[in-house]
Design an enzyme around this catalytic site. Structure first.
Site, PDB file in Angstrom:
ATOM      1  N   HIS A 221       0.835  -1.112   0.331  1.00 28.79           N
ATOM      2  CA  HIS A 221       0.317   0.039   0.101  1.00 28.79           C
ATOM      3  C   HIS A 221       1.239   1.310   0.248  1.00 28.79           C
ATOM      4  O   HIS A 221       2.350   1.414   0.518  1.00 28.79           O
ATOM      5  CB  HIS A 221      -1.457   0.137   1.332  1.00 28.79           C
ATOM      6  CG  HIS A 221      -1.876  -1.088   1.396  1.00 28.79           C
ATOM      7  ND1 HIS A 221      -3.196  -0.921   0.981  1.00 28.79           N
ATOM      8  CD2 HIS A 221      -1.525  -2.651   1.594  1.00 28.79           C
ATOM      9  CE1 HIS A 221      -3.456  -1.823   0.320  1.00 28.79           C
ATOM     10  NE2 HIS A 221      -3.052  -3.027   1.357  1.00 28.79           N
TER      11      HIS A 221
ATOM     12  N   GLU B  58      -9.074 -12.551   5.003  1.00 25.28           N
ATOM     13  CA  GLU B  58      -7.934 -11.442   5.812  1.00 25.28           C
ATOM     14  C   GLU B  58      -9.173 -11.334   7.340  1.00 25.28           C
ATOM     15  O   GLU B  58      -8.502 -12.331   8.479  1.00 25.28           O
ATOM     16  CB  GLU B  58      -7.390 -10.638   6.138  1.00 25.28           C
ATOM     17  CG  GLU B  58      -5.917 -10.044   7.128  1.00 25.28           C
ATOM     18  CD  GLU B  58      -5.375  -9.402   6.528  1.00 25.28           C
ATOM     19  OE1 GLU B  58      -4.758  -8.427   7.189  1.00 25.28           O
ATOM     20  OE2 GLU B  58      -6.207  -7.888   6.062  1.00 25.28           O
TER      21      GLU B  58
END
Length: 351
Positions: free
Chosen positions: A23, A212
């Site tokens: 990210h 996740e």
């Protein structure tokens, strides 16, 4: 009786690899975010200064809230074009220094739009710097994944998908994918389907987060609603053999970030991450670092964990590296050269 010497091992830093899960804000060096905070007169939380790197107890709502608060604090330090260019440049060189040949960095341009005149200039700044740095010695070549947030309205995701489609391409400095990030427990995945259809028509890789914070059922919902090419994380598909079988059958690659999973409390220890289960089932796995700024571990350390915590030998690490290129949108010449370099790494003497 003298101890048996450990078998010599090749350097994971020297292993050529592609990095598919990083990210933009989370790629920052901790020194950089501290410098930017001082420059802009922003006070950082202790978890980004004296108590870095932070640790999160669990992946429940409170744990995620603490993570998001730190991420937002770091993002607030990015206040203009120069800051954005610095992040891209440092990410490319940091990745290159640990063996990455190809980086697909994920960015939500809405986060930086207020400082540069809109989402289009924000994306163009990232793409322009990605093109520039990709030609420099020691830097990974950089492409971009535009990501929408589950925390925002699905109509905003459509706007971002149209923007991503406008800059779609196949080389450094191009948009190669479209993602969906943030807390997967929020929002209705199916409502983002129209945005992903726009991205699909543009030929972009579809790379939403799933599996996740939620289990295998989230993977199923995402496969059904978005038909992705890759899943950000997807690690919890291992909890249901039928779901994992579907991931393998549909050739959906998994961007697994073992040490960030542990930092967030998804698993207690690196050895608990079901990396072996995924690989043994035939899943294509590309290791990623996620947010080194928050979690304190970069890509090379994910490969080191595969070796130390899961017993992956050099041949298996080489296969992980090959899988990362196969799952990427790197140009064919980049993939072919990487294949030669991975083979050379494996053929070189160990130790």
């Amino acid at each position: 009786m003298s101890p048996v010497a450990a078998a010599p091992q090749r350097s994971v830093t020297d292993l050529p690899k592609a990095h598919l899960h990083l990210h933009f804000t989370g790629s920052m060096r901790v020194a950089t975010v501290r410098e930017l905070a001082e420059q802009h007169g922003i006070r950082l939380p202790a978890s980004l200064t004296t108590d870095w790197p932070p640790r999160f107890e669990t992946a429940d709502a409170r744990g995620w809230f603490r993570f998001q608060r730190l991420y937002d604090a770091a993002r607030a330090c990015v206040r203009g074009e120069a800051d954005m260019r610095r992040i891209v440049r440092e990410a490319a060189h940091d990745d290159g220094a640990e063996g990455s040949r190809w980086l697909e960095i994920q960015v939500d341009p809405t986060s930086y739009a207020p400082f540069v005149g809109g989402i289009t200039p924000a994306l163009e700044i990232v793409l322009d710097e990605a093109r520039t740095v990709s030609g420099e010695a020691g830097a990974a070549s950089v492409a971009v994944v535009v990501a929408a947030s589950r925390m925002r309205h699905p109509l905003e995701a459509r706007t971002l998908a149209r923007l991503a489609a406008r800059y779609a391409g196949s080389g450094p400095g191009s948009v190669v994918g479209f993602g969906l990030s943030n807390d997967e427990r929020r929002g209705d995945t199916a409502e983002f389907g129209p945005a992903f259809r726009i991205a699909r028509r543009a030929g972009l890789a579809l790379v939403p987060h799933a599996g996740e914070l939620l289990g295998a059922e989230s993977v199923t919902a995402t496969l059904d609603a978005l038909a992705p090419e890759r899943l950000g994380h997807g690690v919890r598909s291992a909890e249901d053999p039928r779901v994992l079988g579907r991931v393998v059958e549909e050739q959906v690659a998994l961007e697994v970030c073992p040490l960030s999973n542990v930092s967030l409390g998804v698993y207690d220890t690196p050895g608990d991450v079901p990396l072996r289960t995924l690989v043994a089932a035939g899943a294509r796995v590309a290791l990623g670092a996620d947010d080194p700024l928050i979690f304190g571990s970069r890509l090379g350390e994910q490969y080191a964990s595969a070796r130390a915590d899961h017993g992956f030998g050099d041949a298996e690490l080489a296969e992980l590296a090959r899988a990362s290129f196969a799952a990427s949108r790197a140009p064919s010449d980049v993939v072919a050269e990487a294949e030669r370099e991975v083979s050379a790494w494996l053929e070189a003497p160990a130790g």
